[in-house]
Design an enzyme around this catalytic site. Structure first.
Site, PDB file in Angstrom:
ATOM      1  N   SER A 234       0.829  -1.201   0.000  1.00 47.74           N
ATOM      2  CA  SER A 234       0.000   0.000   0.000  1.00 47.74           C
ATOM      3  C   SER A 234       0.862   1.249   0.000  1.00 47.74           C
ATOM      4  CB  SER A 234      -0.931  -0.022   1.215  1.00 47.74           C
ATOM      5  OG  SER A 234      -0.496   0.912   2.177  1.00 47.74           O
ATOM      6  N   LYS A 235       0.323   2.259  -0.675  1.00 47.14           N
ATOM      7  CA  LYS A 235       1.017   3.532  -0.816  1.00 47.14           C
ATOM      8  C   LYS A 235       1.392   4.117   0.535  1.00 47.14           C
ATOM      9  CE  LYS A 235      -1.011   5.603  -4.796  1.00 47.14           C
ATOM     10  NZ  LYS A 235      -1.977   6.490  -5.348  1.00 47.14           N
ATOM     11  N   ARG A 236       0.489   3.979   1.495  1.00 47.21           N
ATOM     12  CA  ARG A 236       0.720   4.620   2.788  1.00 47.21           C
ATOM     13  C   ARG A 236       1.768   3.886   3.602  1.00 47.21           C
ATOM     14  NH1 ARG A 236      -3.805   6.388   1.243  1.00 47.21           N
ATOM     15  NH2 ARG A 236      -4.716   4.324   1.128  1.00 47.21           N
TER      16      ARG A 236
END
Ligand code: GLU
Length: 478
Positions: A234-236
């Site tokens: 995930s990007k986060r």
């Protein structure tokens, strides 16, 4: 029939490594089939799209080996709005879609809050179109939708479990499910190779293909990419942007080879193979459908091997972005979220002839190219920044430095061999083995306790600068 595949990213952020993997698989498959690779930018989410992300996609693709003259496009989804609305109208006219004014609260109230999809309330109300009325697809009550998926066999979905899904919003704008299908039809796509995340959309989309009177494509849902905790990247949480790997100094050749190994391997006990072998041997049917672990450690090791396989000239050329730039400004880096960090020396101090003297030594030691400046910065700064922890340890034997300085001052020949012999001899006189004797010298001269072989480094640095640095940290500075 000519095979036509597409890669259809949405330009809403940096380029995800999972996207890069799908793009490569599409490109390889198209080439094997003598087919066409179409790049379609799905830019209809106006709130999240930014033109610079589109440019980012094109340059990331180019970097990974998908050159601009090897695909059709970029075609932009926003240019096909008329086709999307025409298809929606066709479905209405054929009785395959109907208008609906239910809110989610309405449905929830009717289903005792056990919302599990739309309950079909407006199916037979015959509502005309109107402001705020969504358009829903009338899914069949019976039968099954069987999709042909090269990786997953023939997943079969019961139609009665597929809700009457929305195909156009209350303001008339078509949603992803419809626009994506209409574009694939308009562009003559025969094989849809995309991420597993879209598998739940597939029976709905296949129903749309059929309702619009077309033969559905062959699908291939490539496995989700996960981190070491088996969570979807995930990007986060994870480093997912291809741009970040590029700026860290992964070689495109290593990266694309590694990405193709997510869920697939070439024949024999090999992982590092020429790209032509991958182009020959890759088979979608052989891709393992289970989640694929993106192992950054393995990628680093991989990259190190690719770096060592370069000629010194190629290596030196590959290092340029970290040595001489051009570098983005700090603001540009903050704004984009990525960018090469400039090295700690003034640009006019960098000397390619000096770098050439140590290039091979650097090449055998690093895993990613962004590590290069930390190996050579001592050659291009006035005074290295001394790492405190390293000095705290090495300074225990700093008592050796005045004698090292004296011996080096009078050294007849400033070469690796003589330098080594000198430090060995002074060390022995102080009862120190070479490891201990060279530690304070290394930290004083390079600022750190690890780096290139010390005596080669001193030879390249030269007598004057070496002595200056030793004197600076000598307890008995002379
Ligand atoms: N724009 C969609 C995405 O980026 C494309 C889905 C598809 O390939 O069909 O996930």
């Amino acid at each position: 029939m000519t095979v036509r595949v597409r890669f259809a990213p949405s330009p809403t952020g940096m380029f995800h490594v999972g996207g890069a993997r799908s793009a490569l698989q599409n490109a390889v498959f198209a080439k094997q089939q003598g087919g066409v690779f179409v790049l379609r930018i799905e830019d209809t989410d106006a709130a999240r799209n930014r033109p610079e992300w589109t440019e980012g996609i094109l340059s990331a693709l180019e970097w990974i080996g998908i050159a601009r003259d090897t695909y059709e496009g970029p075609l932009f989804q926003s240019a096909y709005h008329a086709e999307h609305t025409k298809a929606a109208q066709q479905l209405v006219d054929a009785g395959r879609a109907y208008y609906c004014d239910c809110t989610r609260d309405d449905v929830q109230a009717r289903t005792d809050n056990k919302y599990s999809g739309y309950d079909g309330f407006c199916r037979d109300r015959g509502l005309p179109p109107g402001e705020g009325r969504a358009l829903r697809f009338r899914t069949p009550d019976e039968g099954v939708t069987k999709v042909v998926d090269l990786i997953r066999g023939e997943p079969t979905f019961e139609n009665k479990l597929i809700e009457d899904f929305v195909i156009a919003r209350g303001d008339g704008s078509p949603v992803f499910l419809l626009a994506n299908v209409v574009d694939d039809m308009t562009m003559g796509i025969t094989h849809v190779i995309r991420a597993e995340e879209h598998l739940p959309n597939t029976p709905k989309q296949q129903l749309l293909w059929e309702a619009l009177g077309h033969t559905p494509p062959v699908w291939a849902h490539v496995p989700v990419v996960v981190n070491e905790k088996r969570q979807k990247l995930s990007k986060r949480r994870d480093k997912v942007a291809l741009e970040m790997y590029r700026d860290e100094g992964y070689l495109a050749a290593a990266m694309r080879n590694y990405l193709m190994l997510l869920g697939w391997a070439p024949s024999g006990d090999r992982e590092i193979v020429p790209w032509s072998v991958i182009e020959d041997e890759f088979r979608l049917e052989e891709v393992n459908p289970s989640p694929a672990f993106f192992d950054e450690k393995k990628l680093r090791a991989f990259n190190g091997e690719y770096i060592r396989a370069l000629s010194v000239e190629e290596f030196t050329q590959a290092c340029a972005p970290w040595l001489t730039g051009p570098f983005p400004t700090e603001e540009e880096r903050a704004e984009r979220g990525y960018g090469v960090t400039p090295p700690p020396w003034d640009a006019d101090r960098y000397d390619p002839a000096v770098f050439a003297q140590v290039a091979e030594l650097v090449q055998t030691r690093i895993a990613v190219l962004s590590e290069v400046p930390s190996y050579v910065d001592f050659l291009f700064v006035d005074e290295p920044v001394i790492d405190e922890a390293s000095w705290a340890k090495a300074s225990k034997d700093a008592g050796i430095l005045p004698d090292v300085i004296a011996a080096l001052r009078g050294l007849p020949s400033w070469d690796t061999e003589s330098l080594k012999n000198t430090v060995v001899a002074v060390g022995e006189a102080h009862g120190l083995k070479l490891g201990k004797a060279q530690a304070p010298v290394r930290v004083a001269v390079t600022g750190r306790s690890v780096g290139l072989p010390l005596f080669e480094s001193l030879e390249v640095l030269g007598r004057e600068r070496t002595l200056q640095r030793l004197v600076r940290l000598s307890p008995d500075a002379a």
